[in-house]
Scaffold this motif. Sequence first.
Motif, PDB file in Angstrom:
ATOM      1  N   GLY A  79      30.853  37.589  47.988  1.00 24.49           N
ATOM      2  CA  GLY A  79      31.415  38.630  47.148  1.00 24.49           C
ATOM      3  C   GLY A  79      32.177  39.673  47.938  1.00 24.49           C
ATOM      4  O   GLY A  79      33.241  40.148  47.519  1.00 24.49           O
ATOM      5  N   VAL A 109      35.375  35.446  40.712  1.00 24.85           N
ATOM      6  CA  VAL A 109      34.024  35.365  40.162  1.00 24.85           C
ATOM      7  C   VAL A 109      33.555  33.919  40.196  1.00 24.85           C
ATOM      8  O   VAL A 109      34.165  33.045  39.573  1.00 24.85           O
ATOM      9  CB  VAL A 109      33.973  35.924  38.727  1.00 24.85           C
ATOM     10  CG1 VAL A 109      32.586  35.751  38.129  1.00 24.85           C
ATOM     11  CG2 VAL A 109      34.377  37.397  38.720  1.00 24.85           C
ATOM     12  N   LYS A 113      32.190  36.403  43.642  1.00 24.27           N
ATOM     13  CA  LYS A 113      31.096  37.203  43.109  1.00 24.27           C
ATOM     14  C   LYS A 113      30.283  36.443  42.059  1.00 24.27           C
ATOM     15  O   LYS A 113      30.845  35.716  41.241  1.00 24.27           O
ATOM     16  CB  LYS A 113      31.675  38.474  42.468  1.00 24.27           C
ATOM     17  CG  LYS A 113      30.640  39.531  42.154  1.00 24.27           C
ATOM     18  CD  LYS A 113      30.155  40.191  43.420  1.00 24.27           C
ATOM     19  CE  LYS A 113      29.242  41.359  43.115  1.00 24.27           C
ATOM     20  NZ  LYS A 113      28.712  41.959  44.356  1.00 24.27           N
ATOM     21  N   ALA A 128      33.135  42.931  40.294  1.00 22.85           N
ATOM     22  CA  ALA A 128      33.514  42.061  41.406  1.00 22.85           C
ATOM     23  C   ALA A 128      34.345  42.792  42.450  1.00 22.85           C
ATOM     24  O   ALA A 128      34.330  42.426  43.629  1.00 22.85           O
ATOM     25  CB  ALA A 128      34.292  40.850  40.884  1.00 22.85           C
TER      26      ALA A 128
END
Length: 305
Positions: free
Chosen positions: A143, A276, A300, A112
């Motif tokens: 991301g 994430v 991400k 990430a």
Amino acid sequence: MRRVRYDSVGGPLFLEDVPVPAPGPGELLVRTAAVGVTLPVVRKVTEAAEPIPLGGEIAGEVVAVGAGVSRFAAGDRVTGLCFGHGYAEAALLDEAMASPVPEGASAVEAVALVRSGLVALGALTAARPEPGGSVLVTAAASGVGHLAVQLARAHGASRVVGAVSDPAKDDFVRSLGADEVVRYGDDDWGAPVDCVLDAVGGDLLGRAVAALAPGGRLVAYSSGGGTVSAYDLLVGAKSVIGFQVARIARERRELYEQWRLTLWRLFGEGTLTPSVHGAFPLEAAQRAHAVIEARANRGKVVLVP
């Protein structure tokens, strides 16, 4: 081992069993613990003329090395960009594209942070922001974008604006340090800014250029293309700069390494926190791609073999 592939443009993605590959000269064989899902790869699946290997960011443990490898050995934890089959339980990684993962960081955090962070930091560096200036980041919940917002703040921007496609992302982008959040369809994006980091391109590129103050600079790092009027640049003394991190990795390795160390330092200090959106198993790669296609992610999207 299991890996993800597809047979026709647009998919579907499916799992297949294949032999574990052997590392060639200059290559690492990595047991993958996390694989990043990116918009460029998703676009290739839907738009490329024929099926391609699903590569991208990977992180995991080195299990074997090929001839000539000197920087890594079996047991090392690494992350890097895989140009072959990366959506797999094991993948080949060129030594030149690999970097170590420090103690205290997980494979998911590495995926990430590093590649997306290198793009964000490189784009911000190319924009040459001055302390106290203003920065607008498109795709601010993506991301790369969610790290770019944090980096702009860490580099002394007095005003950070995040541009997103969906108001549901507003709170997330503000939590990253953005002072303002605008939507692509808004009539007004607020006061002009000194720098724009654009990850969208296409029809949005003109709006992003219009958001620049006189003398402002836009850095385009999107694969979405777009057209800019030279007259609009001329009358506003504005600049558009293209940025590609792969070129830095190939031609300016010392700078690439410096940026990587900067990212890990900021991570260790708590200044830069990768987010994430979701960690999907390999068999759910199609769902992971759907999240990216729908522009629904906040941070991400990662596969966990």
